[in-house]
Design a protein around this motif. Structure first.
Motif, PDB file in Angstrom:
ATOM      1  N   ALA A   1      45.825 -20.000  10.656  1.00  0.00           N
ATOM      2  CA  ALA A   1      46.950 -19.620  11.511  1.00  0.00           C
ATOM      3  C   ALA A   1      48.039 -19.079  10.588  1.00  0.00           C
ATOM      4  O   ALA A   1      48.581 -19.813   9.768  1.00  0.00           O
ATOM      5  N   LEU A   2      48.314 -17.794  10.707  1.00  0.00           N
ATOM      6  CA  LEU A   2      49.315 -17.135   9.873  1.00  0.00           C
ATOM      7  C   LEU A   2      50.571 -16.931  10.704  1.00  0.00           C
ATOM      8  O   LEU A   2      50.523 -16.303  11.767  1.00  0.00           O
ATOM      9  N   ARG A   3      51.701 -17.470  10.244  1.00  0.00           N
ATOM     10  CA  ARG A   3      52.966 -17.313  10.955  1.00  0.00           C
ATOM     11  C   ARG A   3      53.448 -15.882  10.744  1.00  0.00           C
ATOM     12  O   ARG A   3      53.531 -15.402   9.622  1.00  0.00           O
ATOM     13  N   LEU A   4      53.742 -15.161  11.833  1.00  0.00           N
ATOM     14  CA  LEU A   4      54.183 -13.775  11.741  1.00  0.00           C
ATOM     15  C   LEU A   4      55.660 -13.707  11.370  1.00  0.00           C
ATOM     16  O   LEU A   4      56.365 -14.713  11.386  1.00  0.00           O
ATOM     17  N   SER A   5      56.127 -12.504  11.014  1.00  0.00           N
ATOM     18  CA  SER A   5      57.422 -12.362  10.352  1.00  0.00           C
ATOM     19  C   SER A   5      58.648 -12.630  11.206  1.00  0.00           C
ATOM     20  O   SER A   5      59.652 -13.116  10.699  1.00  0.00           O
ATOM     21  N   THR A   6      58.610 -12.305  12.492  1.00  0.00           N
ATOM     22  CA  THR A   6      59.790 -12.514  13.341  1.00  0.00           C
ATOM     23  C   THR A   6      59.351 -13.013  14.718  1.00  0.00           C
ATOM     24  O   THR A   6      58.189 -12.859  15.100  1.00  0.00           O
ATOM     25  N   PRO A   7      60.291 -13.554  15.493  1.00  0.00           N
ATOM     26  CA  PRO A   7      59.940 -13.981  16.855  1.00  0.00           C
ATOM     27  C   PRO A   7      59.580 -12.807  17.769  1.00  0.00           C
ATOM     28  O   PRO A   7      58.958 -12.998  18.802  1.00  0.00           O
ATOM     29  N   TYR A   8      59.975 -11.604  17.389  1.00  0.00           N
ATOM     30  CA  TYR A   8      59.781 -10.420  18.229  1.00  0.00           C
ATOM     31  C   TYR A   8      58.583  -9.608  17.750  1.00  0.00           C
ATOM     32  O   TYR A   8      58.631  -8.403  17.633  1.00  0.00           O
ATOM     33  N   THR A   9      57.516 -10.293  17.466  1.00  0.00           N
ATOM     34  CA  THR A   9      56.316  -9.705  16.875  1.00  0.00           C
ATOM     35  C   THR A   9      55.124  -9.979  17.777  1.00  0.00           C
ATOM     36  O   THR A   9      55.031 -11.033  18.393  1.00  0.00           O
TER      37      THR A   9
ATOM     38  N   PRO B   1      59.967 -20.273  16.330  1.00  0.00           N
ATOM     39  CA  PRO B   1      59.698 -19.379  17.461  1.00  0.00           C
ATOM     40  C   PRO B   1      58.775 -18.207  17.132  1.00  0.00           C
ATOM     41  O   PRO B   1      58.369 -17.472  18.023  1.00  0.00           O
ATOM     42  N   ARG B   2      58.425 -18.032  15.861  1.00  0.00           N
ATOM     43  CA  ARG B   2      57.571 -16.902  15.488  1.00  0.00           C
ATOM     44  C   ARG B   2      56.127 -17.167  15.916  1.00  0.00           C
ATOM     45  O   ARG B   2      55.608 -18.261  15.729  1.00  0.00           O
ATOM     46  N   PRO B   3      55.486 -16.153  16.507  1.00  0.00           N
ATOM     47  CA  PRO B   3      54.086 -16.340  16.905  1.00  0.00           C
ATOM     48  C   PRO B   3      53.164 -16.466  15.691  1.00  0.00           C
ATOM     49  O   PRO B   3      53.551 -16.139  14.567  1.00  0.00           O
TER      50      PRO B   3
ATOM     51  N   GLY C   1      37.506  -4.901  13.396  1.00  0.00           N
ATOM     52  CA  GLY C   1      36.835  -5.257  12.148  1.00  0.00           C
ATOM     53  C   GLY C   1      37.625  -6.303  11.393  1.00  0.00           C
ATOM     54  O   GLY C   1      37.923  -7.364  11.925  1.00  0.00           O
ATOM     55  N   ASP C   2      37.995  -5.978  10.157  1.00  0.00           N
ATOM     56  CA  ASP C   2      38.733  -6.913   9.293  1.00  0.00           C
ATOM     57  C   ASP C   2      40.219  -6.591   9.230  1.00  0.00           C
ATOM     58  O   ASP C   2      40.896  -6.965   8.273  1.00  0.00           O
ATOM     59  N   ARG C   3      40.756  -5.919  10.244  1.00  0.00           N
ATOM     60  CA  ARG C   3      42.146  -5.476  10.197  1.00  0.00           C
ATOM     61  C   ARG C   3      42.855  -5.828  11.500  1.00  0.00           C
ATOM     62  O   ARG C   3      42.347  -5.579  12.581  1.00  0.00           O
ATOM     63  N   ALA C   4      44.048  -6.407  11.366  1.00  0.00           N
ATOM     64  CA  ALA C   4      44.912  -6.671  12.520  1.00  0.00           C
ATOM     65  C   ALA C   4      46.194  -5.868  12.329  1.00  0.00           C
ATOM     66  O   ALA C   4      46.763  -5.840  11.236  1.00  0.00           O
ATOM     67  N   VAL C   5      46.639  -5.197  13.384  1.00  0.00           N
ATOM     68  CA  VAL C   5      47.869  -4.415  13.356  1.00  0.00           C
ATOM     69  C   VAL C   5      48.905  -5.156  14.194  1.00  0.00           C
ATOM     70  O   VAL C   5      48.680  -5.447  15.369  1.00  0.00           O
ATOM     71  N   ILE C   6      50.038  -5.468  13.558  1.00  0.00           N
ATOM     72  CA  ILE C   6      51.096  -6.265  14.161  1.00  0.00           C
ATOM     73  C   ILE C   6      52.340  -5.399  14.307  1.00  0.00           C
ATOM     74  O   ILE C   6      52.736  -4.720  13.354  1.00  0.00           O
ATOM     75  N   LEU C   7      52.968  -5.411  15.476  1.00  0.00           N
ATOM     76  CA  LEU C   7      54.213  -4.683  15.699  1.00  0.00           C
ATOM     77  C   LEU C   7      55.359  -5.661  15.877  1.00  0.00           C
ATOM     78  O   LEU C   7      55.186  -6.733  16.458  1.00  0.00           O
TER      79      LEU C   7
END
Length: 105
Positions: free
Chosen positions: A29-37, A9-11, A44-50
């Motif tokens: 495709a990088l699997r993010l840490s939790t389903p609530y992300t 279920p993780r994005p 640029g070369d940076r993505a900010v994930i909450l």
């Protein structure tokens, strides 16, 4: 049997190249840490994930689109209701928990 197949279920954060050429090509495709992300911003070369469970902020280096790298993870004092990135500094408005300043260097 398709009913028993596990679906993670993780994005995913999908990196692309070819925007300037008008031909988008998926690179990873990088699997993010939790389903609530969710992806808050990409510059640029940076993505900010909450993430809301646990409340956290991840910064992902996408300078090599084929191999994105989580180079910083920070637990937040509370839920990140609003986040602003100013160069190498992140301000996270964490509701009743106040404002948190995160140095990205």
């Amino acid at each position: 049997d398709d009913e028993d197949e596990y679906v993670d279920p993780r994005p995913q954060l999908i990196t692309l190249t070819g925007l300037e050429e008008g031909n988008l090509v998926p690179r990873s495709a990088l699997r993010l840490s939790t389903p609530y992300t969710y992806l808050h911003s990409a510059q640029g070369d940076r993505a900010v994930i909450l993430s809301s469970s646990p409340p956290s902020l991840d910064v992902i280096d996408t300078s090599n689109p084929s191999v994105p790298d989580v180079y910083q993870q920070e637990l937040l004092n509370g839920y990140g209701y609003d986040v602003h990135v100013f160069g190498d500094t992140v301000l996270s408005a964490n509701g009743m928990w106040g404002v948190q300043v995160i140095d990205l260097r």
